[in-house]
Every structure is written in C-alpha cells, then in structure tokens.
Design a protein around this motif. Structure first.
Motif, mmCIF file in Angstrom:
data_model
loop_
_atom_site.group_PDB
_atom_site.id
_atom_site.type_symbol
_atom_site.label_atom_id
_atom_site.label_comp_id
_atom_site.label_asym_id
_atom_site.label_seq_id
_atom_site.Cartn_x
_atom_site.Cartn_y
_atom_site.Cartn_z
ATOM 1 N N LEU A 1 0.800 -1.208 0.000
ATOM 2 C CA LEU A 1 0.000 0.000 0.000
ATOM 3 C C LEU A 1 0.839 1.267 0.000
ATOM 4 O O LEU A 1 0.305 2.362 -0.140
ATOM 5 N N VAL B 1 -15.782 -0.893 -2.271
ATOM 6 C CA VAL B 1 -15.777 -2.090 -1.425
ATOM 7 C C VAL B 1 -16.675 -1.819 -0.230
ATOM 8 O O VAL B 1 -16.279 -1.167 0.724
ATOM 9 N N ASP C 1 -16.445 1.406 1.713
ATOM 10 C CA ASP C 1 -15.127 1.988 1.496
ATOM 11 C C ASP C 1 -14.827 2.031 -0.003
ATOM 12 O O ASP C 1 -15.587 1.515 -0.816
ATOM 13 N N ILE D 1 -11.376 2.035 -3.004
ATOM 14 C CA ILE D 1 -9.960 2.001 -3.364
ATOM 15 C C ILE D 1 -9.767 3.046 -4.446
ATOM 16 O O ILE D 1 -10.390 2.974 -5.513
ATOM 17 N N GLU E 1 -4.249 4.613 -5.198
ATOM 18 C CA GLU E 1 -3.854 3.467 -4.370
ATOM 19 C C GLU E 1 -3.526 2.265 -5.246
ATOM 20 O O GLU E 1 -2.517 1.586 -5.045
ATOM 21 N N LEU F 1 -6.110 -5.769 -2.773
ATOM 22 C CA LEU F 1 -6.529 -4.585 -2.030
ATOM 23 C C LEU F 1 -7.958 -4.728 -1.530
ATOM 24 O O LEU F 1 -8.286 -4.275 -0.427
ATOM 25 N N VAL F 2 -8.834 -5.353 -2.319
ATOM 26 C CA VAL F 2 -10.207 -5.591 -1.876
ATOM 27 C C VAL F 2 -10.203 -6.445 -0.611
ATOM 28 O O VAL F 2 -10.867 -6.120 0.381
ATOM 29 N N LYS G 1 -8.952 -4.433 2.363
ATOM 30 C CA LYS G 1 -9.974 -3.506 2.855
ATOM 31 C C LYS G 1 -11.032 -4.241 3.675
ATOM 32 O O LYS G 1 -11.463 -3.770 4.732
ATOM 33 N N ALA H 1 -11.800 -3.671 7.628
ATOM 34 C CA ALA H 1 -13.146 -3.296 8.054
ATOM 35 C C ALA H 1 -13.690 -4.283 9.073
ATOM 36 O O ALA H 1 -14.314 -3.884 10.074
ATOM 37 N N ASP I 1 -2.296 -1.344 9.528
ATOM 38 C CA ASP I 1 -3.252 -2.201 8.820
ATOM 39 C C ASP I 1 -2.807 -3.664 8.835
ATOM 40 O O ASP I 1 -3.615 -4.575 9.046
#
Length: 449
Positions: free
Chosen positions: A15, A33, A36, A38, A42, A75-76, A79, A83, A135
């Motif tokens: 990231l 997502v 949220d 992306i 990013e 990335l999905v 995230k 979350a 993260d």
C-alpha cells in the motif's frame, strides 16, 4: 520472528507509494468495497510496487490488465479484513506500531531514521508506512482472534500424527497454482476451470514456462505474485488429498491437478529436507508469578503505568504478592492463583516478558515493564533444567496441525467475506468477476473461472 517482520514489511509496502516523484494523475475511484473505496492512486501505487519488486524480471509478470486485476483483488481483501477487524473491536495501539517499526529497522540493521530515509528515497513517507504497518497488524490480530475462537487440536489428533510420522521428519518446500471455482458453480464453469488448469499444466510440461512464472501469470491464489510459494511444510501441514503424492515426489516435480474446496490446484515440490527431531535437550525453565495491568480496558497508557507503579510501591513496602495479584491483576488465567504462571520456557510468553524474568534472581520482584499485553510486575520463584524433548515434539506437532487448520479456516473465512461483500470495479479491466483471468493459451478468459 524474522518471517513476521518480512511479512509485515512486504504487506505494508503493497500500500505504500512507490514513485512519488512522478506527476500525480487526477484521482478517482477504482473500486467500491462495501462502504469503502480504493482510489485509482492506491491501485496504481500498489501495481508500481509489484513491478518494482520484479525489476529485471518483468517478463514473469502477467499482462498489465491481469496484473491490475490481481492487485485490485488483494486490495479488496485487505480492505475487507481491516473493516472486519475494526467492526469487531480489534485494536492496535500506537506503541505497538512503533515497536514493530523499531523491530523492522533493527532486523534490517538500520536506525529508524535510516529506515525513514530509505523509504523516502522510494517515495514513501514514514507516516504512510506507519499506517500501512497498522493495517497489517490489524489483519494479523484478526487472524489470531479467529485462531483462538475457532481452532483446537485434540490429544488424539496429535497422537495420530505422531504415529503417522513413524520417525520420519521430512519437510517439503511447496508452491501451488489455484484456478478458483466459485461456490455453486455451474457445470460449464467447472469445465472451464478444469480446462484452464490443464492448459497451465501442459505449458509447464512442455517447458514453455516454469512453475513459479505460471503461478504469477495464471493462479487465482492471493500468493500468485509470490510464484505461489507456500514455504516449508511438514507432512501434517499438507492437505490429505496431496500428502501421499508429495511423499513420493522428488524436488521439481508437479502433481496432477486436483479438485478441492476452492477450485483446481497443482502443487510443486520445490525442495525437501529431513528435519528429524534431535535428541531430547535440556532447557532452562522459570517459575514466576505476575500482576498484569492492561492498557485500554479500564485505563489509558498513562493511567495503567501509574497503577503499576503504585502496586510496585506497595510490594516494595511489604505487601503480599499473591494477595495483591488476586486483588488487582487483570490476567484472568492467573489471577485466581495469585498470579502464578507455573513453569515455562523463557520465550513462552514472548521475548520481552522472558527477558525480564531471566534478569531477575529467584525471589526477586521486577520493576513494572511493558509488553503488548500491558504493564507487568513479575516475581521470579525459581528455575530448573528440564528435559523437554518429548513435550517439544508434541507441541510442534500440535502447532503444525493448528496451522493447517487455521489456514483452511482462514481461506474459508476470506472466501465467505469476499462473497458477501459488495464490490464494484469501476476502472479495473476485466475484473467484473474476481475469478476472471487469462487463459492458458494466452487469451483472455472472461467466463468467470
């Protein structure tokens, strides 16, 4: 520990910005997502970092649109995990983030300032890196919570695994290729996936592509961009569908495709080694009691330290340690026993805790010290030399079975979470379905497999 820091560093860099000196494009939303998003920036930075990792080997990377899809899916998932961690109360303190950064710097034999300068040369600021580390720690803690709540290993399972080993201590360095099949797949989707993995197998057999390159280009697994590397596994950590095949394979050989819960897979034995248990060894064990004051439960960091200092002053003044532990300790597993932890190896409760215990004399009480669990005061009761060979072997087998179970459960958890999420790819080419990919013949496969 070295693997942990390497994993954190690699995950954080996914990231982290790669080339800040380049003109920044007009930003936009690449993927939605759930609640949220992306951003395109990013996604572009993450793709650039992958390309930087493959500098000089870019021919091993898939076509740009396939690479972008793979990185977008990573990335999905990240995230979604963050979350879920936030929504279930998983916390990572600023102090833990700083301790991790200090450890990463030490692992790389540089100071934090030197690490920051190195990151800056690559276009990453220390605050950005710090957030990425946070993260990654959140995801690790979410995984640990799943392990604690869902994973158990019985004595019968350990006994069976030890009997199956029959003295063999072989370990295997494995890699895999996954062609995913969605839950509730139609016969056509299953046939397409099977055709794809058979095409990949044919490329490898003809010598047109090595296994790692094929994994990068065609695998649907989250570790595809690492060449499908699974690391070293004992027999207990290999799924039963593959275990017998792997035991009869030589380094470099590849299994036939096998249908599993998530799709079709092939395994390669990269290396093998004999890691038979050494003769039982004598180790130093410690007997100690402790009082724990957690940070964040009933007090912040300053309040927790102040309480620990007050309790230490009472102990110095002659208060009974066991009575004070029963009254004040916030460790539910030892509080009722007056803080008694029993006999344990030095690093059983972590290296920081073990180092403090090792510094004490028998009967001595430590000053308050901080670990990830909170503030501790420890009284060392005694030490002994113990032969832990048999116990160590059982513990290792139990750990490997637990890791295998956790991996299966974690992958199921990720598939379930991904399947339930609302994900809208706005700009990612060919990513309308997470399983879309490139066919083994070099053509685009848009059938959803």
């Amino acid at each position: 520990m070295k693997k942990l820091f390497a994993s954190l560093l690699a995950g954080a860099l996914l990231l982290a910005p790669a080339f800040a000196q380049q003109p920044a494009p007009i930003d936009g939303i690449a993927v939605v997502v759930d609640e949220d998003v992306i951003l395109q920036s990013e996604l572009d930075r993450a793709v650039a970092n992958i390309r930087a990792q493959y500098a000089g080997r870019t021919e091993q990377l898939p076509p740009p649109e396939v690479l972008e899809r793979q990185v977008a899916e990573r990335l999905v998932l990240l995230k979604l995990q963050i979350a879920r961690a936030n929504s279930t109360g998983v916390k990572v303190s600023s102090q833990e983030v700083e301790q991790t950064i200090n450890a990463i710097a030490a692992q790389n034999q540089v100071s934090v300032d030197q690490l920051a300068a190195q990151l800056a040369r690559d276009g990453t600021s220390l605050p950005q890196f710090r957030e990425s580390i946070r993260d990654e720690l959140l995801v690790q803690r979410l995984r640990q919570r799943l392990a604690q709540s869902q994973i158990s290993v019985s004595d019968a399972e350990v006994d069976a695994a030890l009997a199956a080993q029959q003295g063999s201590g072989m370990q295997y360095h494995l890699a895999h290729i996954l062609v995913a099949v969605p839950e509730g797949a139609t016969p056509e989707q299953i046939a397409t996936a099977q055709s794809k993995i058979e095409g990949v197998q044919a490329l490898i057999k003809r010598g047109e592509m090595d296994f790692a390159a094929a994994a990068v280009r065609y695998s649907d697994s989250p570790n595809a961009l690492e060449g499908g590397d699974l690391g070293w596994r004992s027999s207990d950590e290999i799924p039963s569908a593959f275990a017998e095949m792997v035991r009869n394979m030589s380094p470099g050989q590849v299994t036939e495709p096998i249908r599993g819960p998530s799709g079709f897979q092939m395994l390669q034995v990269v290396e093998s080694r004999d890691a038979s248990q050494a003769a039982p060894s004598m180790v130093t064990q410690y007997h100690a009691s402790h009082i724990l004051i957690r940070v964040g439960e009933n007090a912040g960091a300053a309040e927790a330290k102040a309480k620990a200092d007050t309790l230490h002053a009472r102990l110095v003044g002659g208060a009974d340690f066991a009575a004070l532990a029963r009254e004040e300790s916030q460790d539910p597993s030892s509080q009722a026993r007056g803080g008694d932890l029993g006999w344990f190896a030095r690093d059983q409760f972590g290296p920081d805790f073990g180092a403090e215990v090792a510094k004490l004399d028998d009967g001595a009480i430590s000053a308050p010290f901080r670990t990830q669990a909170g503030w501790h005061i420890v009284k060392r009761v005694g030490t002994r030399q113990s032969d832990v060979g048999d116990t160590s072997q059982r513990d290792q087998v139990r750990e490997t079975i637990g890791r295998r179970k956790l991996e299966d459960e974690w992958n199921r958890f990720l598939r379930e979470m991904r399947g339930e999420a609302f994900v809208d790819f706005r700009t990612v080419a060919g990513a309308g379905d997470s399983d879309a990919g490139e066919g083994a013949d070099g053509t685009r496969d848009t059938s959803g497999n």
